[in-house]
Design a protein around this motif. Structure first.
Motif, PDB file in Angstrom:
ATOM      1  N   ASP A 219       0.814  -1.211   0.000  1.00  0.00           N
ATOM      2  CA  ASP A 219       0.000   0.000   0.000  1.00  0.00           C
ATOM      3  C   ASP A 219       0.850   1.264   0.000  1.00  0.00           C
ATOM      4  OD1 ASP A 219      -2.532   1.500   0.331  1.00  0.00           O
ATOM      5  OD2 ASP A 219      -1.698   1.972   2.296  1.00  0.00           O
ATOM      6  N   ARG A 220       2.075   1.188   0.473  1.00  0.00           N
ATOM      7  CA  ARG A 220       2.919   2.374   0.525  1.00  0.00           C
ATOM      8  C   ARG A 220       3.473   2.764  -0.844  1.00  0.00           C
ATOM      9  NH1 ARG A 220       2.495   1.177   5.730  1.00  0.00           N
ATOM     10  NH2 ARG A 220       3.349   2.535   7.353  1.00  0.00           N
ATOM     11  N   PHE A 221       3.368   1.890  -1.824  1.00  0.00           N
ATOM     12  CA  PHE A 221       3.785   2.273  -3.175  1.00  0.00           C
ATOM     13  C   PHE A 221       2.671   3.112  -3.803  1.00  0.00           C
ATOM     14  CE2 PHE A 221       6.661  -1.328  -2.587  1.00  0.00           C
ATOM     15  CZ  PHE A 221       7.837  -0.786  -3.084  1.00  0.00           C
ATOM     16  N   ASP A 222       3.030   4.323  -4.229  1.00  0.00           N
ATOM     17  CA  ASP A 222       2.042   5.222  -4.833  1.00  0.00           C
ATOM     18  C   ASP A 222       1.528   4.666  -6.151  1.00  0.00           C
ATOM     19  OD1 ASP A 222       2.250   7.477  -2.898  1.00  0.00           O
ATOM     20  OD2 ASP A 222       4.317   7.520  -3.604  1.00  0.00           O
ATOM     21  N   LEU A 223       2.421   4.100  -6.954  1.00  0.00           N
ATOM     22  CA  LEU A 223       2.056   3.579  -8.265  1.00  0.00           C
ATOM     23  C   LEU A 223       2.525   2.133  -8.379  1.00  0.00           C
ATOM     24  CD1 LEU A 223       3.286   6.519 -10.569  1.00  0.00           C
ATOM     25  CD2 LEU A 223       1.094   6.324  -9.394  1.00  0.00           C
ATOM     26  N   VAL A 224       1.678   1.281  -8.932  1.00  0.00           N
ATOM     27  CA  VAL A 224       2.079  -0.077  -9.311  1.00  0.00           C
ATOM     28  C   VAL A 224       1.935  -0.176 -10.821  1.00  0.00           C
ATOM     29  CG1 VAL A 224       1.513  -2.518  -9.176  1.00  0.00           C
ATOM     30  CG2 VAL A 224       1.535  -1.139  -7.109  1.00  0.00           C
ATOM     31  N   VAL A 225       3.049  -0.456 -11.502  1.00  0.00           N
ATOM     32  CA  VAL A 225       3.111  -0.361 -12.958  1.00  0.00           C
ATOM     33  C   VAL A 225       3.216  -1.763 -13.560  1.00  0.00           C
ATOM     34  CG1 VAL A 225       4.291   0.719 -14.898  1.00  0.00           C
ATOM     35  CG2 VAL A 225       4.371   1.802 -12.635  1.00  0.00           C
ATOM     36  N   PRO A 226       2.249  -2.166 -14.376  1.00  0.00           N
ATOM     37  CA  PRO A 226       2.384  -3.455 -15.070  1.00  0.00           C
ATOM     38  C   PRO A 226       3.347  -3.326 -16.244  1.00  0.00           C
ATOM     39  CG  PRO A 226       0.337  -2.391 -15.724  1.00  0.00           C
ATOM     40  CD  PRO A 226       0.968  -1.497 -14.683  1.00  0.00           C
ATOM     41  N   VAL A 227       4.275  -4.264 -16.352  1.00  0.00           N
ATOM     42  CA  VAL A 227       5.241  -4.281 -17.456  1.00  0.00           C
ATOM     43  C   VAL A 227       5.033  -5.571 -18.237  1.00  0.00           C
ATOM     44  CG1 VAL A 227       7.669  -4.158 -18.116  1.00  0.00           C
ATOM     45  CG2 VAL A 227       6.871  -2.953 -16.081  1.00  0.00           C
TER      46      VAL A 227
ATOM     47  N   GLU B 280      -9.493   1.384   0.635  1.00  0.00           N
ATOM     48  CA  GLU B 280      -9.187   1.168   2.042  1.00  0.00           C
ATOM     49  C   GLU B 280      -8.147   2.115   2.600  1.00  0.00           C
ATOM     50  OE1 GLU B 280      -5.840  -2.356   1.507  1.00  0.00           O
ATOM     51  OE2 GLU B 280      -7.857  -2.867   2.097  1.00  0.00           O
ATOM     52  N   SER B 281      -7.367   2.787   1.783  1.00  0.00           N
ATOM     53  CA  SER B 281      -6.256   3.589   2.290  1.00  0.00           C
ATOM     54  C   SER B 281      -6.343   5.019   1.777  1.00  0.00           C
ATOM     55  CB  SER B 281      -4.920   2.967   1.860  1.00  0.00           C
ATOM     56  OG  SER B 281      -3.843   3.811   2.215  1.00  0.00           O
ATOM     57  N   LEU B 282      -6.152   5.969   2.679  1.00  0.00           N
ATOM     58  CA  LEU B 282      -6.092   7.372   2.274  1.00  0.00           C
ATOM     59  C   LEU B 282      -4.846   7.682   1.459  1.00  0.00           C
ATOM     60  CD1 LEU B 282      -7.395   9.242   5.449  1.00  0.00           C
ATOM     61  CD2 LEU B 282      -8.375   9.339   3.163  1.00  0.00           C
ATOM     62  N   ARG B 283      -3.856   6.790   1.510  1.00  0.00           N
ATOM     63  CA  ARG B 283      -2.672   7.003   0.669  1.00  0.00           C
ATOM     64  C   ARG B 283      -3.051   6.995  -0.813  1.00  0.00           C
ATOM     65  NH1 ARG B 283      -0.293   3.588   4.654  1.00  0.00           N
ATOM     66  NH2 ARG B 283       1.254   4.718   5.882  1.00  0.00           N
ATOM     67  N   ALA B 284      -4.117   6.293  -1.158  1.00  0.00           N
ATOM     68  CA  ALA B 284      -4.566   6.280  -2.552  1.00  0.00           C
ATOM     69  C   ALA B 284      -4.993   7.672  -2.988  1.00  0.00           C
ATOM     70  CB  ALA B 284      -5.718   5.296  -2.716  1.00  0.00           C
ATOM     71  N   VAL B 285      -5.680   8.402  -2.108  1.00  0.00           N
ATOM     72  CA  VAL B 285      -6.125   9.760  -2.431  1.00  0.00           C
ATOM     73  C   VAL B 285      -4.915  10.675  -2.616  1.00  0.00           C
ATOM     74  CG1 VAL B 285      -7.453  11.727  -1.592  1.00  0.00           C
ATOM     75  CG2 VAL B 285      -8.278   9.405  -1.195  1.00  0.00           C
ATOM     76  N   GLU B 286      -3.957  10.583  -1.703  1.00  0.00           N
ATOM     77  CA  GLU B 286      -2.762  11.419  -1.805  1.00  0.00           C
ATOM     78  C   GLU B 286      -1.960  11.084  -3.061  1.00  0.00           C
ATOM     79  OE1 GLU B 286      -0.801  10.490   1.816  1.00  0.00           O
ATOM     80  OE2 GLU B 286      -2.132  11.712   3.070  1.00  0.00           O
ATOM     81  N   ALA B 287      -1.817   9.790  -3.337  1.00  0.00           N
ATOM     82  CA  ALA B 287      -1.058   9.380  -4.518  1.00  0.00           C
ATOM     83  C   ALA B 287      -1.749   9.827  -5.801  1.00  0.00           C
ATOM     84  CB  ALA B 287      -0.874   7.863  -4.522  1.00  0.00           C
ATOM     85  N   LEU B 288      -3.083   9.760  -5.838  1.00  0.00           N
ATOM     86  CA  LEU B 288      -3.822  10.163  -7.033  1.00  0.00           C
ATOM     87  C   LEU B 288      -3.674  11.655  -7.285  1.00  0.00           C
ATOM     88  CD1 LEU B 288      -5.675   9.363  -9.325  1.00  0.00           C
ATOM     89  CD2 LEU B 288      -7.621   9.564  -7.771  1.00  0.00           C
ATOM     90  N   GLU B 289      -3.773  12.455  -6.230  1.00  0.00           N
ATOM     91  CA  GLU B 289      -3.616  13.907  -6.394  1.00  0.00           C
ATOM     92  C   GLU B 289      -2.216  14.262  -6.883  1.00  0.00           C
ATOM     93  OE1 GLU B 289      -2.303  17.889  -5.015  1.00  0.00           O
ATOM     94  OE2 GLU B 289      -1.700  15.946  -4.184  1.00  0.00           O
ATOM     95  N   LEU B 290      -1.187  13.655  -6.270  1.00  0.00           N
ATOM     96  CA  LEU B 290       0.186  13.954  -6.669  1.00  0.00           C
ATOM     97  C   LEU B 290       0.472  13.475  -8.090  1.00  0.00           C
ATOM     98  CD1 LEU B 290       3.072  14.893  -6.087  1.00  0.00           C
ATOM     99  CD2 LEU B 290       3.492  12.686  -4.951  1.00  0.00           C
ATOM    100  N   ALA B 291       0.017  12.268  -8.425  1.00  0.00           N
ATOM    101  CA  ALA B 291       0.282  11.728  -9.761  1.00  0.00           C
ATOM    102  C   ALA B 291      -0.407  12.560 -10.839  1.00  0.00           C
ATOM    103  CB  ALA B 291      -0.178  10.279  -9.840  1.00  0.00           C
ATOM    104  N   CYS B 292      -1.614  13.035 -10.573  1.00  0.00           N
ATOM    105  CA  CYS B 292      -2.307  13.892 -11.548  1.00  0.00           C
ATOM    106  C   CYS B 292      -1.547  15.203 -11.764  1.00  0.00           C
ATOM    107  CB  CYS B 292      -3.722  14.184 -11.072  1.00  0.00           C
ATOM    108  SG  CYS B 292      -4.873  12.811 -11.239  1.00  0.00           S
ATOM    109  N   ARG B 293      -1.075  15.800 -10.699  1.00  0.00           N
ATOM    110  CA  ARG B 293      -0.307  17.048 -10.824  1.00  0.00           C
ATOM    111  C   ARG B 293       1.006  16.810 -11.574  1.00  0.00           C
ATOM    112  NH1 ARG B 293       1.206  18.573  -5.639  1.00  0.00           N
ATOM    113  NH2 ARG B 293       1.957  20.525  -6.509  1.00  0.00           N
ATOM    114  N   LEU B 294       1.654  15.687 -11.292  1.00  0.00           N
ATOM    115  CA  LEU B 294       2.899  15.385 -11.998  1.00  0.00           C
ATOM    116  C   LEU B 294       2.656  15.172 -13.488  1.00  0.00           C
ATOM    117  CD1 LEU B 294       4.499  12.954  -9.397  1.00  0.00           C
ATOM    118  CD2 LEU B 294       5.556  15.062 -10.240  1.00  0.00           C
ATOM    119  N   HIS B 295       1.601  14.445 -13.826  1.00  0.00           N
ATOM    120  CA  HIS B 295       1.302  14.199 -15.235  1.00  0.00           C
ATOM    121  C   HIS B 295       1.012  15.514 -15.955  1.00  0.00           C
ATOM    122  CE1 HIS B 295      -0.700  12.557 -18.817  1.00  0.00           C
ATOM    123  NE2 HIS B 295      -0.051  11.427 -18.553  1.00  0.00           N
ATOM    124  N   ALA B 296       0.296  16.416 -15.289  1.00  0.00           N
ATOM    125  CA  ALA B 296       0.025  17.721 -15.887  1.00  0.00           C
ATOM    126  C   ALA B 296       1.314  18.515 -16.063  1.00  0.00           C
ATOM    127  CB  ALA B 296      -0.972  18.490 -15.028  1.00  0.00           C
ATOM    128  N   ALA B 297       2.202  18.486 -15.063  1.00  0.00           N
ATOM    129  CA  ALA B 297       3.462  19.220 -15.162  1.00  0.00           C
ATOM    130  C   ALA B 297       4.336  18.684 -16.290  1.00  0.00           C
ATOM    131  CB  ALA B 297       4.217  19.146 -13.829  1.00  0.00           C
TER     132      ALA B 297
END
Length: 466
Positions: free
Chosen positions: A210-218, A277-294
């Protein structure tokens, strides 16, 4: 010596994106932890290790083992002297530290410096920082993190502390030295093969997953031309330069990216209605969206960014079916300009009418933050009172009671001499209010192994089925 740039293709494009986003975020002072999952030989580790030779430069206090920022020193040596004036500084590549499976807790966390302890001229007890504190403001890479989580739980506990907050915190305790707490602002990169022992990381240490902000399928390449380049041609100039250009400028732009109110509200509703289940998902989603926009030169987040990053943010946090529904909903919102009525949460048969009504009346604001009226229009089926519901107004009733009453009313409205299939069948059914509860006759079974009649009908009803 840096590795040759890996070939970019459709199967690893998301990993290149995640690596770039994490580097930009780390430069901006906010770690972004990423976990690459895929079968063996798909190039997960190759991409991440290649980035070691392309690390952007950062400025640190001269000779500081913790890579302290001259403007904001945090290590035990320099934070006490921060008021003493400017420090001499130097520019070096961002640190990249790899933790192997043979690592010990002392080498990862820190221990007593034996060289200084046994010095002939002036022996003294001092702390030798481990690889994690020395990766401050940089990257920590772990290959086969699922194996490490099983075989080295003490190192996993340290990672939990590092990744639990941003910045993280590690505490070093050694006999003869006072306890030392060190802030570590490092992004953790990891790779694993979920199909090999000991299995997926979320099954071994869900806290760490859960502490990983992104899980990337390769995935492996699906184009023969890409395989030819992998074997003979190597990376193209675009592969060499495209991922890691202008990272410092993108990191500076990140603080100016705005998240509009309608996106904030959508994320909040997503967290509640989809039972994330985790509020970390909300934080990760907000940060990832801002990064993608940047990364794409935008100053405001939209549903385009959410569609790009939400599969990576929620892949390990919700069921695949729920993620598919979320993506379909985002497609509708994007097409409608974010003015579509938000979906109600999944129905709860035991919640009664009131909960479904309240959930169904929730609305998203428009892109400007203003409230939007219900745009379903008059005559929408959701606004019509179904036959037989009048008898249930003023009290909570179950969905099954409504269904039975609806069929009975439909039967009463049939013309003389005519019956409908549904009404005739329902007249043969017993009254639910007088039914005797029946306990399960067999041991518990997996729900996927049970046929649908067994799921929805008691045993003594089977003779009445059409």
């Amino acid at each position: 010596m840096s590795l040759r740039a890996p070939v970019r293709h459709q199967g690893n494009e998301s990993l290149f994106l995640a690596v770039e986003m994490s580097l930009v975020s780390t430069l901006a002072g906010v770690p972004l932890h990423i976990h690459a999952e895929g079968l063996r030989g798909t190039g997960k580790t190759t991409v991440m290790r290649w980035a070691k030779g392309a690390m952007p430069s950062i400025r640190r206090i001269a000779d500081c083992q913790y890579y302290c920022d001259p403007q904001s020193p945090r290590c035990p040596q320099h934070r006490a002297a921060a008021s003493g004036g400017p420090f001499a500084s130097e520019e070096l590549p961002m640190p990249f530290v790899e933790i192997g499976h043979g690592a010990k807790l002392g080498t990862v966390l820190g221990s007593i410096d034996l060289g200084r302890l046994t010095g002939k001229s002036r022996p003294e007890a001092a702390l030798l920082p481990g690889s994690i504190p020395m990766a401050n403001r940089g990257i920590i890479f772990i290959d086969e993190v699922n194996r490490l989580a099983e075989t080295a739980p003490e190192i996993t506990d340290v990672l939990l502390s590092v990744m639990g907050t941003k910045p993280g915190l590690v505490k070093i305790e050694e006999v003869g030295l006072p306890p030392c707490e060190i802030e570590v602002s490092a992004s953790v990169w990891a790779a694993s093969n979920p199909d090999e022992d000991p299995g997926p990381l979320e099954d071994i240490r869900r806290q760490l997953a859960d502490r990983f902000d992104l899980v990337v399928p390769v995935q492996r390449p699906s184009d023969p031309a890409v395989v030819e380049r992998l074997l003979f041609g190597g990376a193209s100039p675009a592969d060499e330069d495209a991922p890691l250009l202008g990272l410092a400028q993108k990191a500076a732009r990140l603080k100016d990216v705005r998240v509009p109110p309608y996106v904030v509200r959508y994320v909040a509703q997503l967290y509640v209605h989809r039972n994330v289940e985790s509020l970390r998902a909300v934080e990760a989603l907000e940060l990832a969206c801002r990064l993608h926009a940047a990364l794409h030169g935008k100053d405001e987040v939209s549903f385009d960014e959410m569609l790009a990053v939400i599969p990576l943010v929620l892949r390990h946090r919700v069921e695949p079916a729920a993620l598919s529904e979320i993506l379909k909903d985002l497609d509708l919102r994007k097409a409608a300009g974010a003015q579509v009525k938000p979906p109600a949460p999944p129905p709860d048969p035991g919640a009664g009418q009131d909960q479904a009504t309240v959930a169904g009346q929730d609305h998203l604001p428009g892109p400007d933050g203003s409230a939007k009226p219900d745009d379903r229009g008059p005559g929408h089926p959701a606004d019509q009172t179904p036959p037989g519901d009048d008898a249930f107004k003023g009290r909570k009733t179950s969905w099954f009671e409504k269904l039975v009453e609806r069929y009975r009313n439909a039967s009463a409205r049939q013309p003389a001499g005519g019956t409908s299939r549904g009404s005739a069948e329902m007249q043969r059914l017993p009254d639910p209010a007088t039914m005797k509860p029946v306990s399960p006759p067999d041991r518990a079974r997996r729900i996927t192994s049970i046929s649908w009649p067994d799921l929805v009908t008691p045993p003594d009803w089977k003779d009445h089925l059409p």
